[in-house]
Write an enzyme that holds these catalytic residues in place. Sequence first.
Site, PDB file in Angstrom:
ATOM      1  N   HIS A 116     -51.576  30.538 -16.547  1.00  0.00           N
ATOM      2  CA  HIS A 116     -50.497  30.232 -15.608  1.00  0.00           C
ATOM      3  C   HIS A 116     -50.899  28.913 -14.951  1.00  0.00           C
ATOM      4  O   HIS A 116     -51.860  28.860 -14.185  1.00  0.00           O
ATOM      5  CB  HIS A 116     -50.394  31.360 -14.571  1.00  0.00           C
ATOM      6  CG  HIS A 116     -49.471  31.073 -13.428  1.00  0.00           C
ATOM      7  ND1 HIS A 116     -48.283  31.751 -13.242  1.00  0.00           N
ATOM      8  CD2 HIS A 116     -49.568  30.205 -12.393  1.00  0.00           C
ATOM      9  CE1 HIS A 116     -47.688  31.303 -12.152  1.00  0.00           C
ATOM     10  NE2 HIS A 116     -48.450  30.368 -11.611  1.00  0.00           N
ATOM     11  N   ASP A 147     -41.811  36.872 -19.373  1.00  0.00           N
ATOM     12  CA  ASP A 147     -42.369  36.955 -18.021  1.00  0.00           C
ATOM     13  C   ASP A 147     -41.593  37.998 -17.223  1.00  0.00           C
ATOM     14  O   ASP A 147     -41.230  37.797 -16.063  1.00  0.00           O
ATOM     15  CB  ASP A 147     -42.339  35.598 -17.316  1.00  0.00           C
ATOM     16  CG  ASP A 147     -43.149  35.582 -16.016  1.00  0.00           C
ATOM     17  OD1 ASP A 147     -43.886  36.557 -15.767  1.00  0.00           O
ATOM     18  OD2 ASP A 147     -43.032  34.619 -15.248  1.00  0.00           O
ATOM     19  N   ASP A 204     -52.840  35.393 -14.447  1.00  0.00           N
ATOM     20  CA  ASP A 204     -51.408  35.137 -14.290  1.00  0.00           C
ATOM     21  C   ASP A 204     -50.932  35.370 -12.865  1.00  0.00           C
ATOM     22  O   ASP A 204     -51.291  36.351 -12.228  1.00  0.00           O
ATOM     23  CB  ASP A 204     -50.585  36.003 -15.236  1.00  0.00           C
ATOM     24  CG  ASP A 204     -49.135  35.591 -15.228  1.00  0.00           C
ATOM     25  OD1 ASP A 204     -48.857  34.438 -15.576  1.00  0.00           O
ATOM     26  OD2 ASP A 204     -48.282  36.398 -14.822  1.00  0.00           O
ATOM     27  N   ASN A 229     -52.339  41.408 -13.135  1.00  0.00           N
ATOM     28  CA  ASN A 229     -52.243  41.293 -11.668  1.00  0.00           C
ATOM     29  C   ASN A 229     -51.589  42.531 -11.061  1.00  0.00           C
ATOM     30  O   ASN A 229     -50.519  42.482 -10.466  1.00  0.00           O
ATOM     31  CB  ASN A 229     -51.517  40.004 -11.257  1.00  0.00           C
ATOM     32  CG  ASN A 229     -50.150  39.855 -11.896  1.00  0.00           C
ATOM     33  OD1 ASN A 229     -49.861  40.456 -12.926  1.00  0.00           O
ATOM     34  ND2 ASN A 229     -49.300  39.047 -11.284  1.00  0.00           N
ATOM     35  N   PHE A 251     -41.356  36.102  -6.166  1.00  0.00           N
ATOM     36  CA  PHE A 251     -40.978  35.407  -7.390  1.00  0.00           C
ATOM     37  C   PHE A 251     -40.787  36.422  -8.520  1.00  0.00           C
ATOM     38  O   PHE A 251     -41.490  37.425  -8.584  1.00  0.00           O
ATOM     39  CB  PHE A 251     -42.080  34.438  -7.810  1.00  0.00           C
ATOM     40  CG  PHE A 251     -42.254  33.240  -6.921  1.00  0.00           C
ATOM     41  CD1 PHE A 251     -41.377  32.163  -7.007  1.00  0.00           C
ATOM     42  CD2 PHE A 251     -43.303  33.177  -6.012  1.00  0.00           C
ATOM     43  CE1 PHE A 251     -41.549  31.037  -6.205  1.00  0.00           C
ATOM     44  CE2 PHE A 251     -43.483  32.058  -5.205  1.00  0.00           C
ATOM     45  CZ  PHE A 251     -42.595  30.991  -5.293  1.00  0.00           C
ATOM     46  N   HIS A 311     -45.813  38.268 -22.556  1.00  0.00           N
ATOM     47  CA  HIS A 311     -45.889  38.067 -21.103  1.00  0.00           C
ATOM     48  C   HIS A 311     -45.009  39.060 -20.361  1.00  0.00           C
ATOM     49  O   HIS A 311     -43.826  38.806 -20.113  1.00  0.00           O
ATOM     50  CB  HIS A 311     -45.450  36.644 -20.791  1.00  0.00           C
ATOM     51  CG  HIS A 311     -45.842  36.170 -19.442  1.00  0.00           C
ATOM     52  ND1 HIS A 311     -46.083  34.853 -19.171  1.00  0.00           N
ATOM     53  CD2 HIS A 311     -46.043  36.819 -18.270  1.00  0.00           C
ATOM     54  CE1 HIS A 311     -46.413  34.704 -17.898  1.00  0.00           C
ATOM     55  NE2 HIS A 311     -46.386  35.897 -17.333  1.00  0.00           N
ATOM     56  N   LEU A 353     -46.063  45.186 -16.151  1.00  0.00           N
ATOM     57  CA  LEU A 353     -45.728  46.611 -16.128  1.00  0.00           C
ATOM     58  C   LEU A 353     -45.945  47.235 -14.757  1.00  0.00           C
ATOM     59  O   LEU A 353     -45.501  48.346 -14.496  1.00  0.00           O
ATOM     60  CB  LEU A 353     -46.556  47.367 -17.166  1.00  0.00           C
ATOM     61  CG  LEU A 353     -46.135  47.192 -18.631  1.00  0.00           C
ATOM     62  CD1 LEU A 353     -47.021  48.031 -19.538  1.00  0.00           C
ATOM     63  CD2 LEU A 353     -44.674  47.562 -18.833  1.00  0.00           C
TER      64      LEU A 353
END
Length: 440
Positions: free
Chosen positions: A185, A311, A158, A100, A329, A66, A69
């Site tokens: 997610h 993450d 995600d 994403n 976030f 997870h 990049l």
Amino acid sequence: MVIRNGHAVDPSTGLDELADIQINGKQISRIYVHGKGERFQETEHPGEQIIDAKGMYVLPGFIDLHVHLRDPGLTYKEDIETGTKAAAAGGVTTICAMPNTKPVVDSVETLQYVLKKANEEGYVHVKQLSSITKGMEGRELVDMEAMLLAGAVAFSEDGKSVMDVQLYRQAMQEAARLGALIMAHCEDKNLVGKGVLNEGIASEKYGVPGIPNSVEDIITARDIFLANEAGARLHLCHCSTAGTVELMRMAKHMGAKVSAEVCPHHFTLTDEDITEANSNYKMNPPLRTKKDVETLIEGLADGTMQAISTDHAPHSDEEKAAYFDKSPFGIVGLETSAALTYTALVDTGIMSIMDMATKMSYNPAKILGIDDTYGKLSEGAMADIVIFDPNETWTVDSSKFYSKGHNTPYEGYTLKGKVITTIVDGELRYNKTSNMEEEK
């Protein structure tokens, strides 16, 4: 290349003792187990590069399921070069990049762009995920078969959940048909609203909307039932609640093909640790309560939760300088995950070093279906190896990170255990004492 005198740990065979490890090309060619009276003889193999790992653990390279990049489109936060350098510095030899980005990885062209760039610029292996729906808009499924054939390792939305249950059910059915992995997610979009921090002490203290545990638990239950009905493989990302651990126990009892990961920040910090208005404590899911942390640790210790992932979510300093309700976030984690895991779980006796290698290397490889040669330290396996010094203590200084992101809540923390050397495909990619550019 030969790694000598290290304490070798291999979950695939149970090896847990001093050994010399010989590397030939991209593979481990031989393991000389000291307990069997075996030693690498330099006179019989002249010219080998020798790495002395005395007093250190030699582990299979970590596999992080997870990672963000940020390429394409958001490279001011991170790019493939800096992200994979950060991975190498943290002992991570394979990363799974989330889709994403801008544009979203929902087409063969974008997928191939990332894989080509990773092959050219990456310091570690990069496995790219595809989104589940086009544009991550939750309206139309991507061509899952085409994305798999082009090299996608799994599918994820995600950062959000697919809220259209009928559409998500179709995705599960298609994933089952193709033998593909869905990485979820779990977040109820309607219930989370404008939530910022964990509902309770944190949200009240800082005057922001709260995120209750039910936001995660409701979608976790939904996804487990959908996957089980379809016969699909499901992996639950960044689990944060006690309820998710109990739902995972239920899933195992049902015989569902479900696995789950926990991030170091979710088993080392609680919402009570947010003692200042610092948005480096803002991540999604949020830091939960002490009870949640205790249950997550229990789940890791007893095998209910199979993997530890980061993450890793880099942002610019300017973005994270905003107050909780305005900042994005996410925190970075690639360069601290091994030390946090060792400090919190292994050095305290909650888990063994074998457990750590299992949850950071071998189990992630099994979840991805690459455990035939990855995630293990055995003869014939890929020479993706990390040398880890359990005795070195160090202080987190984000200004020294290879990542572009400095958004960590662990600034100034003293941790025990340090990645000394990272080897990828039999080549030295990181060494604590040298410049990384010289290693590639």
